[in-house]
Design a protein around this motif. Sequence first.
Motif, mmCIF file in Angstrom:
data_model
loop_
_atom_site.group_PDB
_atom_site.id
_atom_site.type_symbol
_atom_site.label_atom_id
_atom_site.label_comp_id
_atom_site.label_asym_id
_atom_site.label_seq_id
_atom_site.Cartn_x
_atom_site.Cartn_y
_atom_site.Cartn_z
ATOM 1 N N PHE A 18 1.962 8.935 3.232
ATOM 2 C CA PHE A 18 3.124 7.983 3.575
ATOM 3 C C PHE A 18 4.350 8.793 3.764
ATOM 4 O O PHE A 18 5.183 8.282 4.635
ATOM 5 N N GLY A 34 4.216 2.279 8.970
ATOM 6 C CA GLY A 34 3.486 2.945 8.146
ATOM 7 C C GLY A 34 3.540 2.605 6.519
ATOM 8 O O GLY A 34 2.801 1.605 5.850
ATOM 9 N N TYR A 123 -6.131 4.033 -2.876
ATOM 10 C CA TYR A 123 -4.638 4.262 -2.858
ATOM 11 C C TYR A 123 -4.713 5.758 -3.253
ATOM 12 O O TYR A 123 -5.416 6.122 -4.237
ATOM 13 N N ASN A 172 -4.752 -2.330 -1.495
ATOM 14 C CA ASN A 172 -3.982 -1.324 -0.730
ATOM 15 C C ASN A 172 -5.053 -0.300 -0.509
ATOM 16 O O ASN A 172 -5.515 0.190 -1.394
ATOM 17 N N TYR A 203 0.131 -5.877 -6.494
ATOM 18 C CA TYR A 203 0.538 -6.870 -5.483
ATOM 19 C C TYR A 203 0.391 -7.976 -6.050
ATOM 20 O O TYR A 203 -0.101 -9.076 -5.205
ATOM 21 N N PHE A 318 -0.186 -5.282 3.577
ATOM 22 C CA PHE A 318 -0.744 -4.839 4.589
ATOM 23 C C PHE A 318 -2.073 -5.499 5.425
ATOM 24 O O PHE A 318 -2.625 -6.231 4.570
ATOM 25 N N ARG A 363 -3.870 1.137 9.024
ATOM 26 C CA ARG A 363 -3.128 -0.050 8.461
ATOM 27 C C ARG A 363 -1.661 -0.171 8.752
ATOM 28 O O ARG A 363 -0.903 0.605 9.173
HETATM 29 N N1 GLN Z 1 2.694 2.153 -1.916
HETATM 30 C C1 GLN Z 1 3.421 2.366 -0.804
HETATM 31 C C2 GLN Z 1 2.325 2.329 0.421
HETATM 32 O O1 GLN Z 1 1.277 2.234 0.211
HETATM 33 C C3 GLN Z 1 3.882 3.726 -0.489
HETATM 34 C C4 GLN Z 1 4.043 4.438 -1.783
HETATM 35 C C5 GLN Z 1 4.439 5.962 -1.398
HETATM 36 O O2 GLN Z 1 5.210 6.368 -0.430
HETATM 37 N N2 GLN Z 1 4.140 6.964 -2.317
HETATM 38 O O3 GLN Z 1 2.663 2.541 1.628
#
Ligand code: GLN
Length: 383
Positions: A18, A34, A123, A172, A203, A318, A363
């Motif tokens: 990220f 993003g 994630y 996610n 979410y 997303f 994504r």
């Molecule tokens: N949860 C957010 C994502 O999936 C970003 C979280 C982060 O940048 N640590 O994009």
Amino acid sequence: MSTIQLSSKLPNVGTTIFTVMSALANEHKAVNLGQGFPDYPMSSELIALVNDAMKNNFNQYPPMPGWMPLREAIAEKASFLYGAEINPDTEITITPGGTYAIYSAFTTILHPGDEVIVFEPAYDSYIPNIEINGAKAVTVDLVFPDYHIDWQAVKKAVTSKTKAIIINSPHNPTGSVIGEKDIEELRKIVTGTNIFIISDEVYEHLIFDQIPHQSILRYPDLVERSFVCFSFGKTYNCTGWKMGYCIASPSLTKEFRKVHQFNAFTCHTPTQVALAAFLKNKEAYLSLSSTMQEKRDHFISLMQQTRFNLQHSSGSYFICGTYENISDEADKEFAIRLTKEAGVATIPVSAFYQNGKDDKVLRFCFSKKKETLEAAVEKLVHY
Ligand code: GLN
């Protein structure tokens, strides 16, 4: 030059994708689809409540587990939404964000050598959280392209060392959600075992098409072995506040708080005072799914002008998409090129697999202003 040596506890971890993609987006002045965060303002009423709390001298430490009226409001919400009876004193801990709640839950239960079942794409904090505790992630792939859970594969992955399963719905990065059948399968696997559940429900309110969110809080028999983690950032469009909470049974919460009290200890007081008042406004969280669904639908219809093929998204911020009509590059290379050349940043989904599995999927985050989504698609049309 310093000669001090550090033996990394996370030798295989780089900078989170990220941060990498947001930095690249800034560098190339790209539209950032993003990193998952809204680019529109949060409620000014909630901001005013924080201001008021500060002016009214709510600026010292709150109790270690969190401001009691906030915990009471959360218990009320859990009862209203999921019929759950949650004791605010012994079962709710306010945390600096959902990710922190998940990290603390892992740290509470994991010993070296333990195994945790993780669905991939995952994630990106989960596996480092597990490994820093000396435990091992046992990955099970969600089934491409709709990313459902293969419960037979989960059964095969369970061993005598399995300490926990982490689930995440809405999911996610894929936007898939679990249904009642998944809960039944999960129950069959954990009942009569010592397997914990960590449920990432950040979410919870971003779920579309009238699908009910299958919170673990609906199922008392599962709650007793679960750490259920939530995020105010996602609910109130303030991801930078880093505020969340963890719900768990009294005995699990007692151990969770041992970890929390010597880490963050507690959270920002004025924000908690404000959230306690704002949570009474049910409409503010109930309206979120339709607002976000409109954004999803708008993005889907705009993207029809491009050569990307979007998959289905039932929840989260997303939606994933493939690009076989444009390129056969690896997703990371393609995402970088798309940022530099087209001016649109996305997240390559291979970043969410430990072994870098690449189904050539990107994504896209659609929790953005209409103009942002339109500006992004205008660039993608020509690509
Ligand atoms: N949860 C957010 C994502 O999936 C970003 C979280 C982060 O940048 N640590 O994009």
